[in-house]
Design a protein around this motif. Structure first.
Motif, PDB file in Angstrom:
ATOM      1  N   VAL A 119      11.391  21.556  41.436  1.00  0.00           N
ATOM      2  CA  VAL A 119      12.683  21.118  41.600  1.00  0.00           C
ATOM      3  C   VAL A 119      13.392  22.352  42.077  1.00  0.00           C
ATOM      4  O   VAL A 119      13.150  23.425  41.547  1.00  0.00           O
ATOM      5  CB  VAL A 119      13.263  21.037  40.270  1.00  0.00           C
ATOM      6  CG1 VAL A 119      14.763  20.888  40.263  1.00  0.00           C
ATOM      7  CG2 VAL A 119      12.931  19.607  39.568  1.00  0.00           C
ATOM      8  N   ARG A 120      14.104  22.265  43.238  1.00  0.00           N
ATOM      9  CA  ARG A 120      14.842  23.197  43.782  1.00  0.00           C
ATOM     10  C   ARG A 120      16.434  23.011  43.493  1.00  0.00           C
ATOM     11  O   ARG A 120      16.895  21.855  43.587  1.00  0.00           O
ATOM     12  CB  ARG A 120      14.655  23.395  45.320  1.00  0.00           C
ATOM     13  CG  ARG A 120      13.176  23.882  45.328  1.00  0.00           C
ATOM     14  CD  ARG A 120      13.320  25.332  44.786  1.00  0.00           C
ATOM     15  NE  ARG A 120      11.818  25.886  45.591  1.00  0.00           N
ATOM     16  CZ  ARG A 120      11.357  27.171  45.105  1.00  0.00           C
ATOM     17  NH1 ARG A 120      12.228  27.821  44.632  1.00  0.00           N
ATOM     18  NH2 ARG A 120      10.052  27.661  45.432  1.00  0.00           N
ATOM     19  N   TYR A 121      17.108  23.842  43.144  1.00  0.00           N
ATOM     20  CA  TYR A 121      18.565  23.534  43.334  1.00  0.00           C
ATOM     21  C   TYR A 121      19.490  23.740  44.307  1.00  0.00           C
ATOM     22  O   TYR A 121      19.428  24.688  45.039  1.00  0.00           O
ATOM     23  CB  TYR A 121      19.255  24.729  42.208  1.00  0.00           C
ATOM     24  CG  TYR A 121      18.780  24.684  40.473  1.00  0.00           C
ATOM     25  CD1 TYR A 121      19.275  23.713  39.779  1.00  0.00           C
ATOM     26  CD2 TYR A 121      17.393  25.493  40.388  1.00  0.00           C
ATOM     27  CE1 TYR A 121      18.665  23.754  38.389  1.00  0.00           C
ATOM     28  CE2 TYR A 121      17.179  25.276  39.014  1.00  0.00           C
ATOM     29  CZ  TYR A 121      17.500  24.217  37.908  1.00  0.00           C
ATOM     30  OH  TYR A 121      17.189  24.231  36.861  1.00  0.00           O
ATOM     31  N   GLN A 122      19.953  22.737  44.829  1.00  0.00           N
ATOM     32  CA  GLN A 122      20.919  22.565  45.897  1.00  0.00           C
ATOM     33  C   GLN A 122      22.033  23.574  45.985  1.00  0.00           C
ATOM     34  O   GLN A 122      22.394  23.906  46.973  1.00  0.00           O
ATOM     35  CB  GLN A 122      20.938  21.161  46.419  1.00  0.00           C
ATOM     36  CG  GLN A 122      19.702  20.400  46.504  1.00  0.00           C
ATOM     37  CD  GLN A 122      18.675  20.934  47.538  1.00  0.00           C
ATOM     38  OE1 GLN A 122      19.091  21.575  48.785  1.00  0.00           O
ATOM     39  NE2 GLN A 122      17.228  20.964  47.078  1.00  0.00           N
ATOM     40  N   VAL A 123      22.742  23.322  44.634  1.00  0.00           N
ATOM     41  CA  VAL A 123      24.020  23.893  44.586  1.00  0.00           C
ATOM     42  C   VAL A 123      24.274  24.683  43.342  1.00  0.00           C
ATOM     43  O   VAL A 123      23.597  23.941  42.229  1.00  0.00           O
ATOM     44  CB  VAL A 123      25.077  22.822  44.586  1.00  0.00           C
ATOM     45  CG1 VAL A 123      26.359  23.200  44.439  1.00  0.00           C
ATOM     46  CG2 VAL A 123      24.948  21.967  46.145  1.00  0.00           C
ATOM     47  N   ARG A 141      27.378  27.003  41.768  1.00  0.00           N
ATOM     48  CA  ARG A 141      28.795  27.489  42.060  1.00  0.00           C
ATOM     49  C   ARG A 141      29.425  27.418  40.640  1.00  0.00           C
ATOM     50  O   ARG A 141      29.125  27.048  39.560  1.00  0.00           O
ATOM     51  CB  ARG A 141      29.497  26.199  42.968  1.00  0.00           C
ATOM     52  CG  ARG A 141      29.461  24.876  42.099  1.00  0.00           C
ATOM     53  CD  ARG A 141      30.046  23.896  43.336  1.00  0.00           C
ATOM     54  NE  ARG A 141      29.862  22.724  42.689  1.00  0.00           N
ATOM     55  CZ  ARG A 141      29.935  21.365  43.116  1.00  0.00           C
ATOM     56  NH1 ARG A 141      30.324  21.619  44.370  1.00  0.00           N
ATOM     57  NH2 ARG A 141      29.999  20.230  42.775  1.00  0.00           N
ATOM     58  N   SER A 196      25.841  22.970  38.526  1.00  0.00           N
ATOM     59  CA  SER A 196      24.670  23.135  39.632  1.00  0.00           C
ATOM     60  C   SER A 196      24.021  21.639  39.958  1.00  0.00           C
ATOM     61  O   SER A 196      24.510  20.783  39.188  1.00  0.00           O
ATOM     62  CB  SER A 196      23.148  23.873  38.757  1.00  0.00           C
ATOM     63  OG  SER A 196      23.033  22.871  37.670  1.00  0.00           O
ATOM     64  N   GLU A 197      23.579  21.470  41.114  1.00  0.00           N
ATOM     65  CA  GLU A 197      22.831  20.211  41.377  1.00  0.00           C
ATOM     66  C   GLU A 197      21.673  20.459  42.142  1.00  0.00           C
ATOM     67  O   GLU A 197      21.462  21.262  42.948  1.00  0.00           O
ATOM     68  CB  GLU A 197      23.833  19.545  42.697  1.00  0.00           C
ATOM     69  CG  GLU A 197      25.285  19.009  42.136  1.00  0.00           C
ATOM     70  CD  GLU A 197      26.098  18.693  43.352  1.00  0.00           C
ATOM     71  OE1 GLU A 197      25.464  18.463  44.469  1.00  0.00           O
ATOM     72  OE2 GLU A 197      27.245  18.583  43.168  1.00  0.00           O
ATOM     73  N   PRO A 198      20.509  19.844  41.501  1.00  0.00           N
ATOM     74  CA  PRO A 198      20.591  19.204  40.310  1.00  0.00           C
ATOM     75  C   PRO A 198      21.004  19.505  38.911  1.00  0.00           C
ATOM     76  O   PRO A 198      21.057  20.907  39.043  1.00  0.00           O
ATOM     77  CB  PRO A 198      19.217  18.227  40.171  1.00  0.00           C
ATOM     78  CG  PRO A 198      18.343  19.421  40.934  1.00  0.00           C
ATOM     79  CD  PRO A 198      19.117  20.082  41.817  1.00  0.00           C
ATOM     80  N   GLU A 202      17.983  31.394  40.900  1.00  0.00           N
ATOM     81  CA  GLU A 202      19.229  31.214  41.720  1.00  0.00           C
ATOM     82  C   GLU A 202      20.449  31.952  41.089  1.00  0.00           C
ATOM     83  O   GLU A 202      20.516  32.193  39.962  1.00  0.00           O
ATOM     84  CB  GLU A 202      19.832  29.649  41.478  1.00  0.00           C
ATOM     85  CG  GLU A 202      18.821  28.444  42.164  1.00  0.00           C
ATOM     86  CD  GLU A 202      18.613  28.772  43.659  1.00  0.00           C
ATOM     87  OE1 GLU A 202      19.039  29.457  44.463  1.00  0.00           O
ATOM     88  OE2 GLU A 202      17.304  28.190  44.233  1.00  0.00           O
ATOM     89  N   THR A 227      24.505  32.824  42.166  1.00  0.00           N
ATOM     90  CA  THR A 227      25.912  32.611  43.084  1.00  0.00           C
ATOM     91  C   THR A 227      26.253  33.866  43.638  1.00  0.00           C
ATOM     92  O   THR A 227      25.875  35.220  43.039  1.00  0.00           O
ATOM     93  CB  THR A 227      27.260  32.176  42.193  1.00  0.00           C
ATOM     94  OG1 THR A 227      27.457  33.093  41.486  1.00  0.00           O
ATOM     95  CG2 THR A 227      26.722  30.836  41.529  1.00  0.00           C
TER      96      THR A 227
END
Length: 208
Positions: free
Chosen positions: A72-76, A78, A101-103, A154, A156
């Motif tokens: 799983v990689r976090y696309q977003v 914020r 976060s997404e996902p 990840e 921000t």
């Protein structure tokens, strides 16, 4: 001498050719691979050592397994609140930071809040972080996602926000202290309470 010549001859002759010998007119023994008459005698050569003609097979290279990457990689990732460069006006310096976060956060991962580059509180599954008594001035916020080993997956970018806290004097000017406020409101300390009014000696005389 003849033995030496014989050895040299054996080395120089092809390994597949027959070797013959005869006595020449001078009485010398001669070796040749081309018999010319029945007087030539065949020489039986001993078996020589030989090496197998099989080529050396290089060892099969071992395939190294690459480290398994997280599926799983976090696309977003914020910060929703506060917005970048926001101004927070709170007398107590309180602020609630909210992230997204997404996902969504997967099992074994946690959110962590950084205030001015330092971790605040314990990492957790909740993306909501209440902050209290933040000093007035400009600060930097960042949110991280970490794994069970505490490694950052990840993060921000750091974003600034500004805290404006009214001083006690400013609060007192905005809302003047009354008699009953002293000792109750922080900007109205009991030590600043004005003395009680004294009506003089007549105030203690009995009523006639």
């Amino acid at each position: 001498m003849r033995h030496t010549l014989f050895c040299l001859l054996l080395i120089s002759l092809p390994t597949w050719a027959g070797v013959y010998t005869y006595i020449d007119a001078d009485g010398n023994r001669v070796f040749t691979d081309k018999p010319r008459s029945s007087t030539y005698e065949r020489v039986d050569l001993p078996t020589t050592n030989s090496m197998s003609g099989q080529a050396n097979t290089p060892p099969t290279p071992v395939k190294m397994e690459e480290p398994t990457a997280d599926v799983v990689r976090y696309q977003v990732l914020r910060i929703l609140v506060p917005e970048p460069d926001a101004t927070i006006r709170d007398g107590a310096g309180n602020l609630i930071v909210t992230a997204d976060s997404e996902p969504g956060l997967i099992t074994g991962h946690s959110y962590r809040l950084l205030l001015d580059g330092q971790a605040v509180g314990e990492p957790g599954r909740s993306p909501v972080f209440p902050l209290q008594n933040i000093d007035r001035g400009t600060h930097q916020l960042a949110i991280e996602i970490i794994d069970a080993q505490g490694r950052t997956l990840e993060r921000t970018p750091s974003q600034p926000f500004h805290v404006i806290r009214m001083s006690l004097a400013q609060k007192r000017n905005a809302n003047p202290c009354k008699k009953d406020d002293y000792g109750v409101r922080p900007e109205c300390p009991i030590k600043d309470k004005p003395p009680e009014e004294d009506d003089g000696p007549l105030s203690i005389l009995p009523f006639f």
